[in-house]
Design a protein around this motif. Structure first.
Motif, PDB file in Angstrom:
ATOM      1  N   ASP A 293       0.825  -1.213   0.000  1.00 35.69           N
ATOM      2  CA  ASP A 293       0.000   0.000   0.000  1.00 35.69           C
ATOM      3  C   ASP A 293       0.857   1.260   0.000  1.00 35.69           C
ATOM      4  O   ASP A 293       0.524   2.247  -0.667  1.00 35.69           O
ATOM      5  CB  ASP A 293      -0.930   0.025   1.221  1.00 35.69           C
TER       6      ASP A 293
ATOM      7  N   TYR B 147       2.236   1.782  -3.439  1.00 32.37           N
ATOM      8  CA  TYR B 147       1.153   2.263  -4.297  1.00 32.37           C
ATOM      9  C   TYR B 147       0.895   3.749  -4.025  1.00 32.37           C
ATOM     10  O   TYR B 147       0.768   4.556  -4.957  1.00 32.37           O
ATOM     11  CB  TYR B 147      -0.117   1.436  -4.081  1.00 32.37           C
ATOM     12  N   ASN B 148       0.820   4.119  -2.756  1.00 25.23           N
ATOM     13  CA  ASN B 148       0.576   5.520  -2.399  1.00 25.23           C
ATOM     14  C   ASN B 148       1.714   6.428  -2.854  1.00 25.23           C
ATOM     15  O   ASN B 148       1.470   7.573  -3.247  1.00 25.23           O
ATOM     16  CB  ASN B 148       0.328   5.652  -0.898  1.00 25.23           C
TER      17      ASN B 148
ATOM     18  N   GLY C 154       3.393   5.930  -5.550  1.00 24.65           N
ATOM     19  CA  GLY C 154       3.101   6.097  -6.972  1.00 24.65           C
ATOM     20  C   GLY C 154       2.044   7.160  -7.195  1.00 24.65           C
ATOM     21  O   GLY C 154       2.160   7.998  -8.098  1.00 24.65           O
TER      22      GLY C 154
ATOM     23  N   SER D  17       6.456   7.731 -10.710  1.00 22.14           N
ATOM     24  CA  SER D  17       5.189   7.054 -10.435  1.00 22.14           C
ATOM     25  C   SER D  17       5.188   5.663 -11.062  1.00 22.14           C
ATOM     26  O   SER D  17       4.800   4.681 -10.411  1.00 22.14           O
ATOM     27  CB  SER D  17       4.035   7.899 -10.986  1.00 22.14           C
TER      28      SER D  17
ATOM     29  N   TYR E 206       7.208   3.177  -9.006  1.00 23.29           N
ATOM     30  CA  TYR E 206       6.522   2.669  -7.810  1.00 23.29           C
ATOM     31  C   TYR E 206       5.414   1.685  -8.170  1.00 23.29           C
ATOM     32  O   TYR E 206       5.267   0.651  -7.517  1.00 23.29           O
ATOM     33  CB  TYR E 206       5.982   3.813  -6.942  1.00 23.29           C
ATOM     34  N   PHE E 207       4.639   1.991  -9.214  1.00 18.50           N
ATOM     35  CA  PHE E 207       3.580   1.056  -9.604  1.00 18.50           C
ATOM     36  C   PHE E 207       4.175  -0.267 -10.079  1.00 18.50           C
ATOM     37  O   PHE E 207       3.607  -1.333  -9.819  1.00 18.50           O
ATOM     38  CB  PHE E 207       2.674   1.660 -10.678  1.00 18.50           C
TER      39      PHE E 207
ATOM     40  N   VAL F 112       5.000  -2.268  -7.091  1.00 20.41           N
ATOM     41  CA  VAL F 112       3.765  -2.862  -6.561  1.00 20.41           C
ATOM     42  C   VAL F 112       3.469  -4.157  -7.307  1.00 20.41           C
ATOM     43  O   VAL F 112       3.171  -5.189  -6.701  1.00 20.41           O
ATOM     44  CB  VAL F 112       2.575  -1.870  -6.686  1.00 20.41           C
TER      45      VAL F 112
ATOM     46  N   HIS G 260      -2.535  -6.636  -8.861  1.00 19.40           N
ATOM     47  CA  HIS G 260      -2.969  -5.361  -8.270  1.00 19.40           C
ATOM     48  C   HIS G 260      -3.626  -4.514  -9.365  1.00 19.40           C
ATOM     49  O   HIS G 260      -2.973  -3.818 -10.121  1.00 19.40           O
ATOM     50  CB  HIS G 260      -1.770  -4.636  -7.652  1.00 19.40           C
TER      51      HIS G 260
ATOM     52  N   ASP H  97      -5.479  -1.796  -9.426  1.00 20.16           N
ATOM     53  CA  ASP H  97      -5.326  -0.342  -9.435  1.00 20.16           C
ATOM     54  C   ASP H  97      -3.970   0.090  -9.988  1.00 20.16           C
ATOM     55  O   ASP H  97      -3.874   1.106 -10.680  1.00 20.16           O
ATOM     56  CB  ASP H  97      -5.539   0.242  -8.039  1.00 20.16           C
ATOM     57  N   ALA H  98      -2.928  -0.680  -9.692  1.00 14.56           N
ATOM     58  CA  ALA H  98      -1.608  -0.349 -10.229  1.00 14.56           C
ATOM     59  C   ALA H  98      -1.610  -0.467 -11.752  1.00 14.56           C
ATOM     60  O   ALA H  98      -1.069   0.395 -12.462  1.00 14.56           O
ATOM     61  CB  ALA H  98      -0.529  -1.238  -9.622  1.00 14.56           C
TER      62      ALA H  98
ATOM     63  N   ASP I 146      -3.697   2.544 -13.116  1.00 17.61           N
ATOM     64  CA  ASP I 146      -2.970   3.813 -13.040  1.00 17.61           C
ATOM     65  C   ASP I 146      -1.798   3.847 -14.017  1.00 17.61           C
ATOM     66  O   ASP I 146      -1.520   4.892 -14.617  1.00 17.61           O
ATOM     67  CB  ASP I 146      -2.517   4.081 -11.605  1.00 17.61           C
TER      68      ASP I 146
END
Length: 156
Positions: free
Chosen positions: A78, A81-82, A84, A96, A99-100, A103, A110, A112-113, A116
């Motif tokens: 998490d 992700y945050n 990112g 960004s 970081y994704f 993740v 994941h 959401d990753a 995004d």
């Protein structure tokens, strides 16, 4: 009053201010608590609060501090992700993406990753990578609420 009592009192005040949506007051309490402190939960609260007021430099700084204290933090996924999200908000798209991708190394499902990353790649005109990410979202969760946006994107 001993230091432990003062710390507990500050923690309580911070949580009350947070519940009352008094963000600046809560931030002030958590900042005081975090002086020479290694309580990662306080840094997580502080990062969240900075996100609420759109101070993404401080948001990132506090999440990074959590990983400096404990790189194997139970909430590492998490936190990455945050981070990112924070870099996305600051338009640091390459950071960004880094970081994704971290993740996804920890959890290749994941959604959401992937989503995004697809957004960022689309913004950077890397249509192939954007489509790969969006297809992965659809594969992992065909019932995702964002699916109609993805289908529209993929059909253009």
């Amino acid at each position: 009053m001993n230091d432990e009592y003062k710390r507990k009192e500050l923690e309580l005040k911070a949580k009350v201010f947070e519940q009352e949506n008094k963000i600046e007051e809560a931030i002030s309490c958590y900042e005081q608590l975090n002086n020479n402190n290694t309580n990662t939960e306080n840094y997580i609260h502080l990062a969240h609060l900075y996100g609420e007021i759109k101070n993404f430099n401080k948001y990132i700084e506090n999440y990074q501090r959590v990983l400096e204290i404990n790189n194997n933090h139970p909430k590492k996924l998490d936190i990455l992700y945050n981070l990112g999200i924070g870099h996305f908000e600051l338009q640091n798209y390459n950071k960004s993406i880094e970081y994704f991708e971290q993740v996804l190394k920890l959890n290749n499902k994941h959604i959401d990753a992937y989503y995004d990353l697809g957004i960022i790649y689309g913004m950077l005109s890397n249509e192939n990578k954007a489509m790969e990410c969006f297809k992965k979202v659809m594969e992992l969760n065909p019932l995702d609420d964002r699916i109609f946006l993805l289908k529209e994107y993929l059909n253009n």
